[in-house]
Design a protein around this motif. Structure first.
Motif, mmCIF file in Angstrom:
data_model
loop_
_atom_site.group_PDB
_atom_site.id
_atom_site.type_symbol
_atom_site.label_atom_id
_atom_site.label_comp_id
_atom_site.label_asym_id
_atom_site.label_seq_id
_atom_site.Cartn_x
_atom_site.Cartn_y
_atom_site.Cartn_z
ATOM 1 N N SER A 1 0.828 -1.196 0.000
ATOM 2 C CA SER A 1 0.000 0.000 0.000
ATOM 3 C C SER A 1 0.866 1.250 0.000
ATOM 4 O O SER A 1 1.870 1.334 0.712
ATOM 5 C CB SER A 1 -0.903 0.000 1.242
ATOM 6 O OG SER A 1 -1.511 1.249 1.413
ATOM 7 N N LYS A 2 0.478 2.254 -0.770
ATOM 8 C CA LYS A 2 1.206 3.515 -0.808
ATOM 9 C C LYS A 2 0.956 4.352 0.445
ATOM 10 O O LYS A 2 1.656 5.330 0.687
ATOM 11 C CB LYS A 2 0.808 4.306 -2.052
ATOM 12 C CG LYS A 2 1.277 3.676 -3.354
ATOM 13 C CD LYS A 2 0.914 4.540 -4.549
ATOM 14 C CE LYS A 2 1.415 3.912 -5.853
ATOM 15 N NZ LYS A 2 1.065 4.737 -7.034
ATOM 16 N N SER A 3 -0.048 3.966 1.237
ATOM 17 C CA SER A 3 -0.358 4.739 2.438
ATOM 18 C C SER A 3 0.488 4.329 3.633
ATOM 19 O O SER A 3 0.378 4.912 4.703
ATOM 20 C CB SER A 3 -1.842 4.575 2.788
ATOM 21 O OG SER A 3 -2.126 3.230 3.146
ATOM 22 N N MET A 4 1.342 3.312 3.472
ATOM 23 C CA MET A 4 2.191 2.846 4.570
ATOM 24 C C MET A 4 3.636 3.247 4.312
ATOM 25 O O MET A 4 4.011 3.630 3.208
ATOM 26 C CB MET A 4 2.073 1.329 4.717
ATOM 27 C CG MET A 4 0.671 0.847 5.034
ATOM 28 S SD MET A 4 0.650 -0.932 5.382
ATOM 29 C CE MET A 4 -1.118 -1.279 5.269
ATOM 30 N N GLY B 1 16.935 8.394 4.826
ATOM 31 C CA GLY B 1 16.293 7.951 3.594
ATOM 32 C C GLY B 1 15.029 7.166 3.780
ATOM 33 O O GLY B 1 13.976 7.501 3.225
ATOM 34 N N SER B 2 15.102 6.092 4.532
ATOM 35 C CA SER B 2 13.945 5.223 4.752
ATOM 36 C C SER B 2 14.167 4.419 6.021
ATOM 37 O O SER B 2 15.306 4.230 6.465
ATOM 38 C CB SER B 2 13.754 4.278 3.555
ATOM 39 O OG SER B 2 12.568 3.526 3.692
ATOM 40 N N LEU C 1 5.526 -0.501 7.241
ATOM 41 C CA LEU C 1 5.087 -0.135 8.587
ATOM 42 C C LEU C 1 3.729 0.545 8.467
ATOM 43 O O LEU C 1 3.577 1.527 7.748
ATOM 44 C CB LEU C 1 6.086 0.807 9.232
ATOM 45 C CG LEU C 1 5.716 1.324 10.630
ATOM 46 C CD1 LEU C 1 5.771 0.198 11.646
ATOM 47 C CD2 LEU C 1 6.647 2.466 11.045
ATOM 48 N N CYS C 2 2.746 0.010 9.179
ATOM 49 C CA CYS C 2 1.399 0.589 9.179
ATOM 50 C C CYS C 2 1.220 1.389 10.462
ATOM 51 O O CYS C 2 1.170 0.810 11.551
ATOM 52 C CB CYS C 2 0.338 -0.503 9.080
ATOM 53 S SG CYS C 2 -1.344 0.136 8.991
ATOM 54 N N ASP C 3 1.117 2.708 10.334
ATOM 55 C CA ASP C 3 0.937 3.544 11.524
ATOM 56 C C ASP C 3 -0.381 4.312 11.488
ATOM 57 O O ASP C 3 -0.552 5.293 12.214
ATOM 58 C CB ASP C 3 2.106 4.497 11.707
ATOM 59 C CG ASP C 3 2.314 5.424 10.517
ATOM 60 O OD1 ASP C 3 1.571 5.306 9.524
ATOM 61 O OD2 ASP C 3 3.231 6.273 10.583
ATOM 62 N N VAL D 1 4.451 -8.394 3.920
ATOM 63 C CA VAL D 1 4.721 -8.240 5.354
ATOM 64 C C VAL D 1 4.399 -6.821 5.778
ATOM 65 O O VAL D 1 4.889 -5.858 5.184
ATOM 66 C CB VAL D 1 6.200 -8.526 5.695
ATOM 67 C CG1 VAL D 1 6.421 -8.430 7.205
ATOM 68 C CG2 VAL D 1 6.637 -9.882 5.186
ATOM 69 N N VAL D 2 3.577 -6.695 6.808
ATOM 70 C CA VAL D 2 3.277 -5.393 7.406
ATOM 71 C C VAL D 2 3.565 -5.479 8.899
ATOM 72 O O VAL D 2 3.209 -6.463 9.555
ATOM 73 C CB VAL D 2 1.820 -4.971 7.150
ATOM 74 C CG1 VAL D 2 1.418 -3.809 8.060
ATOM 75 C CG2 VAL D 2 1.625 -4.571 5.693
#
Length: 500
Positions: free
Chosen positions: A3-6, A191-192, A230-232, A424-425
């Protein structure tokens, strides 16, 4: 696949390539990257500082050491002059060598670690208010040793707070989390976010993580492959239609409960209701029937005696079940119904796998904690699996999900969600108040209710885990610390807040 939202989690090797490409493709001089990195690190660290703080900089010979020296210079020019620089390393990068010469020109106090007694170095670290870790970066291939390891041990013993540059020294994709590493209070990474930071045993060593971009061009940064995400965000659930009623709100069938563990199924059943299930049926042993029937009047309680198993939206199998359930689990798998497998259900499944059996199943979510994950891995692979390094941990859970055709929800201080496609999230928990008996029973009830309603393993696992985390935050705010009954009391509120 992602997902681009993570937020992206990437491998250290890929970030090292990005650094090289920023120089070779975008023609950005390494000194410019280092200057930008040091300034951003300082700007994000400055709010933590007091003017009289003693700042001790650990400066390795590589570019992380150079970054630390840039931070030192900006801090000095901003009035934070109570500094000591500790240089270590005989192989000095060109950029780091230039910044060492700048530090000498500024007249900053410097100790050369190889020429100084370790007791003196340890004493300086013990007296610091902040230790700035610029020893090692993402290029580290093996565990720390010698004087570097001794400095890290001394830094960790100090009562000072620690700032790590990019990653805590000693942390690496291929390095076991049991090896020596800095335990930072703050990490400013470049960077990330690095996937190595999100092993269950390494996340706490990073402290508060801030991600900055030291002038990496966007057209190069977006090419870096994602190893995980990473889902925040908060959970999302569609609102129930006003015409919904108990049958349309989904029916969860629970197989669990035993004379030794009577509370688990009650927590799971109540969690199902709080997550909008309209009906819950419990199949239990005859020895606990009366207790289950009287303690949970909203639950339809039955004794399973081999009768046909009706169709449910989803089955929840294992909470408080007790040992010796392999035959019944095989029967439940054979129904092909959507299932969440937890606790003793996981141990029964591991036992079947250890016997070389691979029973066919329908859509399946497994919710192991780390001990249960080890049991599953050992049962399936027939030998002890190495999960100590970030690379080996992520490879193990991805392969297990793929081989078994399941969605995994691995519970620790973090939550790792993995599907059979390799996705993987990671969800950051960082909420010790959720580490209480029965919390996992609540989580599996939440996930089972969502699976029963939406028939989507990934959706149920992800949104269910996010709801559980939000309930933990609400409970912590309301009570501080609490038991799982208190968590249940606030769960419905977390579900309601997830409705959009």
């Amino acid at each position: 696949m992602y997902s681009k939202s993570m937020k992206s989690l990437v491998l250290a090797t890929e970030l090292a390539k990005l650094d090289e490409h920023a120089q070779s493709i975008a023609n950005i001089p390494p000194l410019c990257l280092m200057e930008s990195a040091g300034l951003l690190i300082y700007q994000n660290w400055k709010p933590y500082l007091a003017k009289d703080d003693r700042l001790v900089f650990l400066c390795g010979g590589g570019n992380n050491g150079g970054d630390a020296l840039v931070v030192s210079r900006y801090a000095f020019q901003d009035g934070f002059t109570n500094q000591l620089l500790i240089f270590i390393g005989k192989r000095i990068s060109d950029s780091s060598a230039i910044h060492r010469s700048v530090a000498n020109a500024y007249g900053l106090p410097i100790l050369k670690a190889e020429e100084t007694e370790l007791s003196v170095l340890a004493s300086e670290l013990a007296q610091a208010a902040w230790i700035i870790d610029g020893l090692m970066g993402i290029g580290l291939k093996g565990s720390l040793g010698g004087l570097t390891a001794s400095l890290v041990d001394a830094a960790n013993r100090s009562k000072a707070r620690t700032l790590s540059i990019d990653v805590p020294s000693g942390l690496g994709d291929e390095i076991a989390c049991t090896e020596t590493m800095i335990h930072a209070d703050v990490t400013v990474t470049m960077g990330s976010l690095k996937r190595s930071m999100f092993h269950p045993a390494t996340r706490s060593a990073c402290g508060t993580i801030v991600c900055v971009n030291p002038s990496f061009p966007p057209f190069l940064l977006e090419r870096v492959p994602q190893a995980a995400q990473l889902c925040d965000r908060k959970a999302f659930l569609p609102k129930l239609d006003s015409s919904e009623y108990k049958n349309s709100r989904a029916h969860v069938g629970i197989f669990g409960g035993s004379t030794s563990y009577t509370g688990a199924v009650r927590l799971s059943a109540k969690a199902c209701f709080a997550t909008r299930a309209g009906l819950v049926s419990l199949y239990c042993d005859p020895e606990v029937f009366n207790l289950a029937a009287t303690s949970s009047p909203s639950v339809m309680v039955k004794v399973y005696e081999g009768q046909p198993i009706p169709a449910f939206g989803a089955l929840l199998v294992g909470p408080g079940w007790g040992p010796g359930r392999e035959d019944l689990l095989t029967t439940l798998f054979a129904t092909g119904q959507s299932m969440v497998l937890d606790a003793d259900g996981l141990r029964a499944y591991a036992s079947l796998l250890a016997q070389g059996l691979r029973p066919q199943h329908g859509p399946l979510i497994l919710t192991p904690h780390l001990g249960e994950l080890k049991t599953l891995l050992d049962g399936f692979y027939g030998a002890k699996q190495d999960t100590q390094s970030p690379d080996s941990f992520f490879a193990s859970i991805q392969d297990l999900a793929k081989q078994l055709g399941v969605t995994l929800v691995v519970k620790s201080s973090l939550v790792h969600i993995v599907d059979e496609k390799g996705r993987v999230v990671v969800i950051e928990g960082n909420n010790p108040s959720l580490g209480v008996a029965g919390s996992g029973d609540v989580l599996c009830g939440v996930i089972a209710a969502l699976l029963a309603k939406y028939q989507d393993c990934w959706f149920a696992a992800l949104e269910g885990s996010l709801i559980h985390q939000e309930a933990g935050r609400l409970a912590k705010s309301a009570y501080g610390y609490y038991d799982s009954e208190a968590l249940l009391a606030i769960l419905g509120k977390a579900v309601q807040e997830a409705e959009h």
